[in-house]
Write an enzyme that holds these catalytic residues in place. Structure first.
Site, PDB file in Angstrom:
ATOM      1  N   ASP A 130     -18.465  -2.781  -9.390  1.00 35.52           N
ATOM      2  CA  ASP A 130     -19.045  -2.716 -10.567  1.00 35.52           C
ATOM      3  C   ASP A 130     -18.226  -3.279 -11.946  1.00 35.52           C
ATOM      4  OD1 ASP A 130     -21.204  -3.067 -12.349  1.00 35.52           O
ATOM      5  OD2 ASP A 130     -22.099  -1.437 -11.925  1.00 35.52           O
TER       6      ASP A 130
HETATM    7  C1  BGC Z   1     -23.852  -3.270 -14.333  1.00 35.38           C
HETATM    8  C2  BGC Z   1     -24.390  -4.237 -12.949  1.00 35.38           C
HETATM    9  C3  BGC Z   1     -24.264  -5.293 -13.303  1.00 35.38           C
HETATM   10  C4  BGC Z   1     -22.675  -5.708 -13.743  1.00 35.38           C
HETATM   11  C5  BGC Z   1     -22.417  -7.299 -14.219  1.00 35.38           C
HETATM   12  C6  BGC Z   1     -22.435  -3.731 -14.702  1.00 35.38           C
HETATM   13  O1  BGC Z   1     -22.472  -3.215 -15.903  1.00 35.38           O
HETATM   14  O2  BGC Z   1     -23.729  -1.812 -13.604  1.00 35.38           O
HETATM   15  O3  BGC Z   1     -25.613  -3.754 -12.455  1.00 35.38           O
HETATM   16  O4  BGC Z   1     -24.478  -6.310 -12.190  1.00 35.38           O
HETATM   17  O5  BGC Z   1     -22.487  -4.863 -15.014  1.00 35.38           O
HETATM   18  O6  BGC Z   1     -23.125  -7.700 -15.454  1.00 35.38           O
END
Ligand code: BGC
Length: 745
Positions: A280
């Protein structure tokens, strides 16, 4: 030599390896031969480049990075010229591997569908599949080839803002809906120009954040992880999901991004996953904050060792993997494998043939896309109460009130980057278009508004209307990532407005648009009907009109239990019985005399002020019509072996005045087992559409393997013994239509 072929003609290489001309040959598939050919000829530095995902920056910098082969993937860049330049730089320079363009396309790209929690309420996986397909078609038309969706986190806590992004509290429903979303995004063939790779996230346990506070630690023991939190991710793997995302949380002390048990042992070795895992956002670097890694280099080592293939924006792999390999701390084979996993998905996506964004304007907001979004919003709405106020019969004059009655941005919900509010049809617009005589007095301008100065106007207007439609709930920004709440009552002065409207004496239809279950306990008495639409997306207004007018009967069912108040959380339906189960006749606060002597009261597991059950149970939802169930039968009562199948058949008749749909739900209880098991678990469901007066025979199958669980020694077992199986229209005991006992021999 291979490198030169790619440089000159990637297509030629594909043809060469497809007919066995790759350097690995033998019994390998064309895909394996291709991946081996490409990756085996790459330098360590080039392989590390593929493991690096960057976020949009200056186009010159991005172009440079791509030309250096240091950009495996990009996110958050939506300018098509920039994307073209970046892709050109990547494919025209060694190692000539196209960049994977990614984006959070969560519940629609341009055409916005209801939030996933709302989609789950439809209990119709085909709608989820179709909505994801449409999202893919629209997103792919802007060059996007990878979405970070579906979110498969089981959420038993509506304080957690991200409950909006998933399919609710139930492992079975989430598994079915998640698999449908994966199939929708990826289509029949990942290499189709309209297909995009799905990403099952957040792996794993993220929804169990302590106290519903986002990013918080989780404490999920292995058996619970196996029986509740992992099944949707396993279903995604079985559906062919191309990628996974490791979650932010540390579970029982181990951050997912550095957790070999889940990223390698379970995902790859047990489930046979062949795609790649991305971290993530900066979660490799966050292992330093967790106190799990000393510095970025240590974090890179822990992540790659655990089996994390791609680093999202932390630059940990880019900056430290080469040194880690040369110091002998990370074997190069680990980097090679990660690179192969990524190149494999790029190959499957057909990127080596079609790497430049293909752009098409026509598909965005296409009429059939809007129609699907409308249908999904209709099917996602859950009617929680109706004392006969709905559908509107002779109402000519409507007072439309409340902060979301004309909120084109907010009704779209969380995680909308690309859908434009100019395309939103709000309740105000739709009611007017439908020819209703609408007096619009919002009274509150946004959901947190505490200004009651317009309440008197609203009350006056209510008196001269036939019916009041209040549309309230939450602004889109109040749910989603990092938007958690400890108080789930209607925000601002909305409850007071409902009370004011109720006092005016006209029927009050309360429509809620929200990202989570809200605690509307005290509002119910002020409403004659309640329609819970979640955040319904672009076509929410039209859906509302079709529902309140009676053109469509509400048929959504709750994908999560609604608590009476936040203090009652967690309150989920599939809990264990405990040694002192609540009887439903517990002594409540008001029945305790003053100066009561020491007593254990009801001596069962409940709260003095809320009792035992939720406000509304999982699976609950009303209709305008009525359904009769009859002719129940089961194929047999004794079953053996996991290939056996329970088949339950029955007949459903629409006995009311409207066409409508009922969701028949199959629940199972394992009566005695080697570990305590939930009092009920959803194991099957079918949404049955019936015209007025129509009757249908329904059969629902539950494979015996669905009765398996992970027991004492972390092994999945099918235990012999007695089970109860029943058909119901919600998880509540009152809604059981038929119950029987079976024996697994
Ligand atoms: C979130 C994800 C997301 C990623 C990319 C993160 O902060 O937890 O769900 O896909 O950002 O934007």
């Amino acid at each position: 030599m291979i490198k030169d072929i790619i440089k000159l003609a990637p297509l030629a290489l594909i043809a060469l390896v497809a007919c066995g001309g790759g350097n690995s040959g033998g019994s390998l598939s064309a895909e394996d031969r291709f991946v081996d050919s490409v990756v085996n000829s790459m330098t360590l530095q080039q392989k590390i480049g593929q493991l690096n995902q960057v976020t949009a920056g200056s186009v010159e910098d991005m172009e440079k990075l791509a030309a250096q082969g240091m950009m495996g993937s990009i996110l958050n860049e939506s300018n098509l010229d920039n994307l073209h330049r970046i892709q050109k730089a990547a494919v025209e320079n060694p190692p000539h591997i196209p960049v994977l363009i990614s984006r959070d396309v969560i519940h629609g790209y341009k055409t916005i569908f209801p939030i996933p929690l709302g989609q789950a309420a439809s209990f119709d996986p085909e709608l989820v599949r179709n909505g994801s397909r449409i999202s893919a078609v629209e997103a792919a038309s802007d060059g996007i080839k990878w979405t970070f969706s579906p979110m498969l986190d089981i959420a038993r806590d509506p304080r957690w803002g991200r409950i909006a992004e998933g399919y609710g509290e139930d492992p079975f429903l989430t598994s079915i809906m998640g698999a449908a979303a994966v199939k929708g995004y990826q289509g029949d063939d990942l290499s189709d120009p309209t297909s995009i790779a799905a990403c099952a996230k957040h792996f794993v346990g993220y929804g169990a954040a302590t106290g519903g506070r986002d990013y918080n630690s989780t404490y999920i023991p292995m058996r619970l992880l196996r029986n509740v939190y992992l099944p949707p991710f396993r279903a995604a793997a079985q559906a062919g999901c191309a990628t996974y995302m490791s979650s932010f949380n540390d579970n029982d002390g181990v951050p997912s991004t550095g957790n070999k048990l889940i990223l390698t042992d379970i995902l790859r070795n047990e489930w046979g996953f062949k795609g790649f895992v991305v971290s993530d956002w900066f979660s490799v670097g966050e292992m330093i904050n967790h106190g799990f890694a000393a510095d970025m280099k240590d974090a890179a080592q822990k992540a790659i060792t655990a089996g994390l293939d791609m680093d999202m924006v932390a630059n940990a792999y880019k900056d430290y993997l080469e040194a880690l390999v040369s110091e002998g701390k990370v074997p190069e084979s680990q980097v090679t494998n990660a690179c192969k996993n990524i190149v494999r998905i790029k190959y499957r996506l057909g990127l080596f043939q079609n790497h430049y964004p293909t752009v098409s304007q026509e598909v965005k907001y296409a009429p059939e896309h809007l129609e699907a979004a409308l249908h999904t919003a209709e099917q996602s709405a859950v009617m929680l109460k109706n004392n006969g106020a709905l559908p509107l019969k002779n109402a000519k004059k409507i007072l439309l009130c409340g902060p979301l009655a004309d909120a084109p941005h907010d009704q779209l919900g969380t995680w909308v980057f690309d859908g434009e509010k100019s395309h939103t049809v709000t309740p105000l617009t739709a009611l007017k278009q439908a020819g209703y005589d609408v007096n619009y007095v919002p009274a509150l301008t946004y959901s947190r508004d505490n200004n009651t100065s317009k309440f008197a106007d609203a009350a006056r207007a209510a008196k001269s209307a036939d019916v009041v439609i209040f549309v309230g709930g939450e602004e889109s920004i109040l749910s989603g990532e990092a938007h958690c709440l400890s108080n789930l009552n209607l925000q601002g002065a909305q409850s007071a407005l409902l009370e004011t409207l109720h006092k005016a004496g006209k029927p009050v239809i309360c429509v809620i648009m929200a990202g989570r279950p809200l605690t509307i306990t005290d509002d119910i008495k002020n409403c004659d009907a309640i329609l819970y639409m979640f955040h319904p997306g672009t076509m929410g207004g039209n859906a509302l009109v079709n529902l309140v007018s009676g053109k469509v009967s509400p048929s959504g069912k709750l994908p999560a239990s609604f608590p009476k108040n936040a203090g009652q959380i967690p309150v989920y339906y599939n809990q264990n019985n405990t040694g002192r189960p609540a009887s439903g006749h517990e002594i409540l606060l008001d029945n305790i005399p003053a100066e009561a002597g020491q007593t254990s009261l009801g001596c069962t597991s409940y709260m003095l002020d809320t009792g035992f059950g939720p406000l509304y149970p999982f699976g609950y939802g009303l209709s305008y019509t009525t359904f009769d169930f009859s002719d129940f039968a089961i194929n047999k009562t004794e079953f053996a072996g996991e290939n056996d199948e329970i088949k339950i058949s029955f007949s459903v008749k629409n006995t009311g005045e409207y066409d409508g749909a009922e969701v028949a739900q199959i629940y199972v209880r394992d009566m005695v087992a080697s570990i305590t098991r939930p009092i009920k678990e959803l194991k099957g469901f079918k949404k049955v559409f019936l015209q007025k007066g129509e009757q249908q025979n329904v059969e629902i199958s539950v494979p015996l393997s669905a009765l398996k669980f992970y027991g004492l020694d972390d092994k999945e077992i099918l235990e012999k013994g007695a089970f109860e199986v029943w058909v119901a229209t919600s998880s509540a005991n009152e809604d059981i239509k038929w119950k029987t006992k079976i024996e697994v021999k």
